[in-house]
Design a protein around this motif. Structure first.
Motif, PDB file in Angstrom:
ATOM      1  N   CYS A  38       0.826  -1.212   0.000  1.00 36.07           N
ATOM      2  CA  CYS A  38       0.000   0.000   0.000  1.00 36.07           C
ATOM      3  C   CYS A  38       0.857   1.258   0.000  1.00 36.07           C
ATOM      4  O   CYS A  38       0.521   2.244  -0.658  1.00 36.07           O
ATOM      5  CB  CYS A  38      -0.947  -0.015   1.190  1.00 36.07           C
ATOM      6  N   ARG A  39       1.978   1.224   0.708  1.00 37.23           N
ATOM      7  CA  ARG A  39       2.891   2.381   0.725  1.00 37.23           C
ATOM      8  C   ARG A  39       3.421   2.670  -0.675  1.00 37.23           C
ATOM      9  O   ARG A  39       3.467   3.815  -1.108  1.00 37.23           O
ATOM     10  CB  ARG A  39       4.035   2.115   1.702  1.00 37.23           C
ATOM     11  N   TYR A  71      10.812   1.338   1.126  1.00 35.96           N
ATOM     12  CA  TYR A  71      10.325   2.612   1.650  1.00 35.96           C
ATOM     13  C   TYR A  71      10.114   2.536   3.161  1.00 35.96           C
ATOM     14  O   TYR A  71      10.470   3.453   3.892  1.00 35.96           O
ATOM     15  CB  TYR A  71       8.999   3.001   0.987  1.00 35.96           C
ATOM     16  N   LEU A  72       9.482   1.454   3.614  1.00 37.53           N
ATOM     17  CA  LEU A  72       9.209   1.334   5.045  1.00 37.53           C
ATOM     18  C   LEU A  72      10.492   1.272   5.861  1.00 37.53           C
ATOM     19  O   LEU A  72      10.593   1.882   6.922  1.00 37.53           O
ATOM     20  CB  LEU A  72       8.344   0.111   5.334  1.00 37.53           C
ATOM     21  N   ILE A  73      11.462   0.514   5.382  1.00 43.77           N
ATOM     22  CA  ILE A  73      12.705   0.381   6.145  1.00 43.77           C
ATOM     23  C   ILE A  73      13.462   1.704   6.188  1.00 43.77           C
ATOM     24  O   ILE A  73      14.141   2.012   7.169  1.00 43.77           O
ATOM     25  CB  ILE A  73      13.597  -0.760   5.595  1.00 43.77           C
ATOM     26  N   SER A 121       8.402   4.625  10.546  1.00 38.83           N
ATOM     27  CA  SER A 121       7.930   3.240  10.645  1.00 38.83           C
ATOM     28  C   SER A 121       8.614   2.497  11.794  1.00 38.83           C
ATOM     29  O   SER A 121       8.843   1.306  11.719  1.00 38.83           O
ATOM     30  CB  SER A 121       8.149   2.506   9.321  1.00 38.83           C
ATOM     31  N   SER A 122       8.902   3.216  12.864  1.00 39.30           N
ATOM     32  CA  SER A 122       9.602   2.606  13.988  1.00 39.30           C
ATOM     33  C   SER A 122       8.679   1.853  14.930  1.00 39.30           C
ATOM     34  O   SER A 122       9.133   1.098  15.786  1.00 39.30           O
ATOM     35  CB  SER A 122      10.374   3.665  14.774  1.00 39.30           C
ATOM     36  N   ASP A 123       7.361   2.041  14.793  1.00 42.74           N
ATOM     37  CA  ASP A 123       6.397   1.300  15.600  1.00 42.74           C
ATOM     38  C   ASP A 123       5.042   1.340  14.892  1.00 42.74           C
ATOM     39  O   ASP A 123       4.895   1.967  13.842  1.00 42.74           O
ATOM     40  CB  ASP A 123       6.299   1.860  17.020  1.00 42.74           C
ATOM     41  N   ILE A 124       4.068   0.683  15.470  1.00 42.55           N
ATOM     42  CA  ILE A 124       2.749   0.619  14.826  1.00 42.55           C
ATOM     43  C   ILE A 124       2.141   2.012  14.699  1.00 42.55           C
ATOM     44  O   ILE A 124       1.578   2.368  13.664  1.00 42.55           O
ATOM     45  CB  ILE A 124       1.804  -0.328  15.592  1.00 42.55           C
ATOM     46  N   GLY A 125       2.274   2.814  15.726  1.00 41.70           N
ATOM     47  CA  GLY A 125       1.757   4.184  15.671  1.00 41.70           C
ATOM     48  C   GLY A 125       2.376   4.975  14.528  1.00 41.70           C
ATOM     49  O   GLY A 125       1.697   5.749  13.859  1.00 41.70           O
ATOM     50  N   GLY A 126       3.659   4.767  14.309  1.00 39.14           N
ATOM     51  CA  GLY A 126       4.335   5.441  13.210  1.00 39.14           C
ATOM     52  C   GLY A 126       3.808   5.003  11.859  1.00 39.14           C
ATOM     53  O   GLY A 126       3.669   5.819  10.946  1.00 39.14           O
ATOM     54  N   LEU A 127       3.512   3.705  11.731  1.00 40.32           N
ATOM     55  CA  LEU A 127       2.940   3.216  10.471  1.00 40.32           C
ATOM     56  C   LEU A 127       1.576   3.852  10.219  1.00 40.32           C
ATOM     57  O   LEU A 127       1.254   4.229   9.085  1.00 40.32           O
ATOM     58  CB  LEU A 127       2.811   1.694  10.490  1.00 40.32           C
ATOM     59  N   VAL A 128       0.779   3.993  11.268  1.00 43.16           N
ATOM     60  CA  VAL A 128      -0.543   4.601  11.121  1.00 43.16           C
ATOM     61  C   VAL A 128      -0.388   6.067  10.716  1.00 43.16           C
ATOM     62  O   VAL A 128      -1.061   6.542   9.797  1.00 43.16           O
ATOM     63  CB  VAL A 128      -1.360   4.459  12.418  1.00 43.16           C
ATOM     64  N   LYS A 129       0.504   6.780  11.378  1.00 47.14           N
ATOM     65  CA  LYS A 129       0.748   8.183  11.017  1.00 47.14           C
ATOM     66  C   LYS A 129       1.228   8.298   9.571  1.00 47.14           C
ATOM     67  O   LYS A 129       0.814   9.204   8.841  1.00 47.14           O
ATOM     68  CB  LYS A 129       1.768   8.819  11.966  1.00 47.14           C
ATOM     69  N   LEU A 130       2.104   7.382   9.171  1.00 50.34           N
ATOM     70  CA  LEU A 130       2.605   7.367   7.805  1.00 50.34           C
ATOM     71  C   LEU A 130       1.444   7.187   6.825  1.00 50.34           C
ATOM     72  O   LEU A 130       1.358   7.877   5.811  1.00 50.34           O
ATOM     73  CB  LEU A 130       3.616   6.247   7.636  1.00 50.34           C
ATOM     74  N   ALA A 131       0.536   6.280   7.137  1.00 50.79           N
ATOM     75  CA  ALA A 131      -0.602   6.025   6.255  1.00 50.79           C
ATOM     76  C   ALA A 131      -1.529   7.234   6.174  1.00 50.79           C
ATOM     77  O   ALA A 131      -2.093   7.515   5.122  1.00 50.79           O
ATOM     78  CB  ALA A 131      -1.378   4.805   6.745  1.00 50.79           C
ATOM     79  N   LEU A 132      -1.672   7.940   7.273  1.00 49.89           N
ATOM     80  CA  LEU A 132      -2.579   9.084   7.295  1.00 49.89           C
ATOM     81  C   LEU A 132      -2.002  10.313   6.615  1.00 49.89           C
ATOM     82  O   LEU A 132      -2.754  11.190   6.200  1.00 49.89           O
ATOM     83  CB  LEU A 132      -2.962   9.413   8.741  1.00 49.89           C
ATOM     84  N   THR A 133      -0.679  10.394   6.503  1.00 45.98           N
ATOM     85  CA  THR A 133      -0.072  11.591   5.918  1.00 45.98           C
ATOM     86  C   THR A 133       0.288  11.407   4.458  1.00 45.98           C
ATOM     87  O   THR A 133       0.593  12.373   3.785  1.00 45.98           O
ATOM     88  CB  THR A 133       1.208  11.993   6.682  1.00 45.98           C
ATOM     89  N   GLU A 134       0.307  10.195   3.950  1.00 44.05           N
ATOM     90  CA  GLU A 134       0.709   9.965   2.555  1.00 44.05           C
ATOM     91  C   GLU A 134      -0.440  10.148   1.614  1.00 44.05           C
ATOM     92  O   GLU A 134      -1.544   9.964   1.815  1.00 44.05           O
ATOM     93  CB  GLU A 134       1.297   8.568   2.383  1.00 44.05           C
TER      94      GLU A 134
END
Length: 126
Positions: free
Chosen positions: A37-38, A106-108, A113-126
């Protein structure tokens, strides 16, 4: 029909091991879905590279996609169409692999993407 099996390169496997450790997400398939998805969210075309799927990480399409198989396949097919590629099964499967591997990269490389919260923030800002 989507891919029967999803196989990863050794580099992608090593990157997923790091992502698993960082995020505490246990399952390859969950991280791989995030990665796909990223990459699909990125407007540029993934580089057309020759992927060597030489790692021990392999999963069925059903395990990879879960209940979202039709949606993920349709999104990948749409990207083929949007990017001016044929939408036959072989082309879509290859494009899927390119997006998956690019997304893992991209994630690495993204400190968010250092934790689940970061992944969620990443998804919401992209």
């Amino acid at each position: 029909m989507p891919l029967e099996h999803v196989r990863l390169s050794q580099t992608a496997r090593d990157q997923l091991v790091t992502l698993k450790r960082r995020t505490k997400i246990e399952h390859w398939n969950v991280l791989c879905r995030w990665a796909l998805c990223r990459s699909l969210a990125e407007t540029t075309v993934p580089p057309a590279i020759k992927l060597v799927t030489d790692s021990s990480v392999e999963m069925t399409w059903r395990v990879f996609a879960g209940a979202h198989g039709d949606t993920l396949w349709a999104l990948t097919r749409y990207r083929c169409y949007r990017d001016g590629l044929p939408t036959d099964e072989e082309t879509v499967a290859n494009y899927f692999r390119l997006h998956l591997h690019r997304g893992i990269g991209y994630l690495i490389g993204d400190t968010r993407s250092s934790d689940i919260g970061g992944l969620v923030k990443l998804a919401l800002t992209e």
